[in-house]
Scaffold this active site. Structure first.
Site, PDB file in Angstrom:
ATOM      1  N   CYS A  28      -2.718   5.307  -2.336  1.00  0.00           N
ATOM      2  CA  CYS A  28      -3.005   3.898  -2.649  1.00  0.00           C
ATOM      3  C   CYS A  28      -4.492   3.606  -2.828  1.00  0.00           C
ATOM      4  CB  CYS A  28      -2.427   2.984  -1.572  1.00  0.00           C
ATOM      5  SG  CYS A  28      -0.629   3.077  -1.510  1.00  0.00           S
ATOM      6  N   HIS A  43      -5.690  -4.020  -0.044  1.00  0.00           N
ATOM      7  CA  HIS A  43      -4.487  -3.373  -0.575  1.00  0.00           C
ATOM      8  C   HIS A  43      -3.290  -4.246  -0.225  1.00  0.00           C
ATOM      9  CE1 HIS A  43      -1.449  -0.669  -1.756  1.00  0.00           C
ATOM     10  NE2 HIS A  43      -1.102  -0.288  -0.539  1.00  0.00           N
ATOM     11  N   ASN A  79       4.090  -4.443  -3.365  1.00  0.00           N
ATOM     12  CA  ASN A  79       3.115  -3.361  -3.192  1.00  0.00           C
ATOM     13  C   ASN A  79       3.318  -2.388  -4.361  1.00  0.00           C
ATOM     14  OD1 ASN A  79       1.961  -0.856  -2.477  1.00  0.00           O
ATOM     15  ND2 ASN A  79       2.392  -1.107  -0.298  1.00  0.00           N
TER      16      ASN A  79
END
Lengths: 330, 330
Positions: free
Chosen positions: B116, B257, B287
């Site tokens: 990520c 994030h 996400n």
């Protein structure tokens, strides 16, 4: 552009299991001598129980101890492999855990993947970060298990590959040394993206959707790759040498990607490189994907073919299809 | 260290298919409202027939055309995704083929993977190469298909994710502009390497060896991640801000994030960031793995929450487990 970067130590790891071309001939039902003739590989190594991160950590530990360093002396870990150990997390996190099992040295760990050119791309990017002062010493690890993904029905490709790992530590060149990167270059010709591929294993042909089993195996159009590389490599090398401001005759050694015996020899002739200046470890390693270039570099240093002050061109090709190279003073 | 780098344009692509939390509740046999409450995601997008490289190319084309650029103005393409489209070649080669179908612009194309955090790691490394003069304009593309790898039996994780792509173009800051990277930072705590993983798909649990089907699906120990991140993130952020020589109050915006609603909110409070300075696109994107950060950056710019001269901290966590951040003046 020049960067004052020095390769300070290298290491390699090969699995214990040795597979000869004679064994492959027998297992694949081929005439004796076929596999060696097709690949120029006499022996290659295949893992038994080793994982890629185990092999990579062992190569790194050898490199570190040879230079009297420990992992605590490293401030960035870059995994530069063309294969993944598992889909998530990245290879570097798994290597980090092997090398720093108590987690007390949380250096950045991430992957750079340009298939067989991953080491060169990692060296190129890391050298800028070192030159800028972000990192003092970077550990690059390439660890590949090719054997699990070979297609035994595709005889020309399956005899080429071996498993193994190599590690390289780079740092800013100490005062009084002349080590440096003179130039780097990379080009991607994606019209050849299908020439070397494993179609499955990612989001496009996910195991959950039951693609044909062959989709998880390596598929190579060797002629396609060779045609593309022959067409573009000579001009590419000329550009790289121009950037480095050296003639090919000024080079002490050329380390090519250990793709296959025939391809390496044809390219050597095309580029006019004398045999004694051309590094090959193919015969007893095979093509170890991205580990081939750092492993050949390691062997060149071990065998004394590369001395401080020597000028070397490391030159490769990769799936993609990409061409990549670096000229450096070791 | 500072680098005079400017983000010149961004783009995003979302698949047409919208999946609401109400739909997931129904399909998974959960009480109405459960999925939204567990994730803070109201809608996310799933691909139907799109591939990751198609989505990534569409995001890139939007970014380029918005700035009056074409792919010919780009001299390096970096794929910054946490998932692979296929095992070989790398994602960047497939994106290169989509964007340059006639192959007439052979710019370097390679992947950087820190799950990520891939976009931040790519931005960090690319900025050094640009600063050194190697590249003029770099295109970073993150494209993720999470939906194919979700484990529908693991309700807490499967409701979090969505598919999509984002693209960012960076260049050396033009004269008279103040855009720059003030500092970057990354740490890997590999004791958390198992907290978020897909065990299969690589060389360790290869499809050929028939591992349990669950090995190809995403597995998350949310509590483990949260404990690790809570423990290390506050000091990490302090170090990042020290490197940038700014106080948290000096920041105009923080882009975290987009992991999950609960995690984002707990971290916001822990770091003392006011809600109006905290960027969230979670509710209508989910996400999107590595695409989350560049997509949230894109939305912040589109919504006018980031102006030239604004100072922003982009902050993330990834499988590994890693922490990463950048402070930049947009």
């Amino acid at each position: 552009m020049e960067r004052e970067i020095q390769i300070i130590t290298t290491g390699k790891y090969l699995p214990e299991r040795v597979v000869t071309s004679a064994m492959l001939d027998k297992n694949l039902g081929l005439p004796q001598g076929w596999s060696y003739k097709a690949s120029s590989v006499r022996t290659r190594h295949y893992v038994t129980s080793e994982t890629a991160s185990e092999m990579g950590a062992l190569a790194a530990e050898k490199a570190l101890s040879q230079a009297g360093l420990t992992i605590q002396d490293i401030d960035c870990l870059i995994a530069v492999s063309g294969t993944m150990e598992q889909a998530i997390p990245c290879n570097a996190a798994l290597l980090h855990r092997r090398l720093i099992p108590d987690g007390n040295h949380p250096i950045p760990a991430f992957d750079i993947n340009a298939t067989c050119l991953s080491f060169l791309t990692g060296l190129d990017l890391a050298s800028h970060a070192i030159h800028a002062g972000q990192y003092r010493r970077v550990l690059l690890i390439s660890s590949e298990i090719a054997s699990i993904g070979l297609n035994w029905d595709q005889q020309k490709s399956c005899v080429l590959f071996g498993d193994g790992a190599a590690a390289v530590v780079v740092q800013a060149t100490p005062l009084g040394h002349s080590s440096r990167i003179l130039a780097t270059h990379m080009q991607t010709y994606s019209q050849g993206a299908d020439y070397t591929q494993i179609r499955g294993g990612g989001t496009k042909h996910h195991p959950r959707t039951n693609p044909p089993p062959g989709y998880f195996l390596f598929d190579m159009d060797g002629k396609g790759v060779y045609r593309l590389v022959s067409r573009y490599l000579p001009a590419f090398v000329e550009q790289l040498l121009n950037r480095a401001d050296v003639d090919i005759a000024d080079l002490d050694l050329v380390i090519p990607h250990q793709a296959s015996g025939m391809a390496m020899e044809l390219l050597r002739k095309k580029l006019g490189i004398p045999g004694e200046k051309y590094m090959s470890i193919l015969e007893n390693h095979g093509n170890v994907i991205a580990a081939s270039l750092p492993m050949a570099l390691h062997e060149a240093i071990q065998q004394g073919r590369l001395q401080r002050g020597s000028r070397v061109m490391i030159l490769g090709t990769s799936a993609g299809t990409s061409l990549g190279g670096v000229v450096l003073e070791y």
